[in-house]
Design a protein around this motif. Structure first.
Motif: not given
Ligand SMILES: Nc1nc2c(c(=O)[nH]1)N[C@H]1C(S)=C(S)[C@@H](COP(=O)(O)O)O[C@H]1N2
Ligand SMILES: [Mo]
Length: 163
Positions: A44-60, A70-74
């Motif tokens: 299964a191949e993912f671009s960053i754009r494809a990963l961004e289309a999945l539910p986004r979670t933020t960790i500070v 720092v604030t991470f999004e992923g």
């Protein structure tokens, strides 16, 4: 006159803008492959754009690799597993360099690590340990500020194999 100079300035700057676009990260090329015991067609191949289309979670959080909080999004690794229909108990993460680490799949739900693609709002360059970095909510759980979780904090992630 002012307007003409402004237009000239724009034309002067145009190639530089195009240059920076060419050297900035290409979020449409494949950044991550997932293979092994998955229901999705492997790899299964993912671009960053494809990963961004999945539910986004933020960790500070603070980390050993950044100054201050720092604030991470992923994407949560549990969400990513669900996306590919991962079936195994262990996930081996391979970095762009020779580093690799196994994360027990149970840890995805228990500790809620994300595969981060942004730090403080910016995509992460390879130089800054990107484009993909496993990040735990270290500040939230003191037990995560330990060697075992740091060793699972794989940066420059290129592929994941589920077993
Ligand atoms: N890509 C990559 N990620 C990695 C490592 C590595 O060498 N390469 N080392 C791991 C280990 S064992 C730990 S303890 C931490 C270490 O980070 P440090 O080298 O900044 O101390 O990052 C982890 N993530
Ligand atoms: Mo380590």
């Amino acid at each position: 006159m002012v307007l003409r100079n402004f237009t000239a300035l724009l034309f002067f700057l145009m190639p530089f803008c195009m240059m920076s676009a060419a050297t900035s990260q290409d979020i449409d090329k494949v950044a991550l492959t997932i293979s092994g015991n998955i229901e999705a067609a492997a790899p299964a191949e993912f671009s960053i754009r494809a990963l961004e289309a999945l539910p986004r979670t933020t960790i500070v959080t603070a980390t050993p690799w950044h100054d201050g909080k720092v604030t991470f999004e992923g994407v949560l690794l549990s969400d990513l597993m669900a996306q590919v229909g991962g079936k195994g108990t262990r996930a081996e993460f391979f970095a762009l360099n020779d580093y690799r680490a196994v994360i027990p799949v149970a840890d995805f739900k228990a500790s809620k690590p994300i595969l981060a693609y942004k730090v403080n709002g910016d995509y992460i360059s390879i130089r800054k340990k990107g484009p993909l970095f496993v990040i735990y909510p270290y500040d939230q759980y003191p037990e995560m500020k330990t060697e075992i979780f740091y060793s699972r904090s794989v940066w420059q992630v290129r592929s994941i194999v589920i077993e």
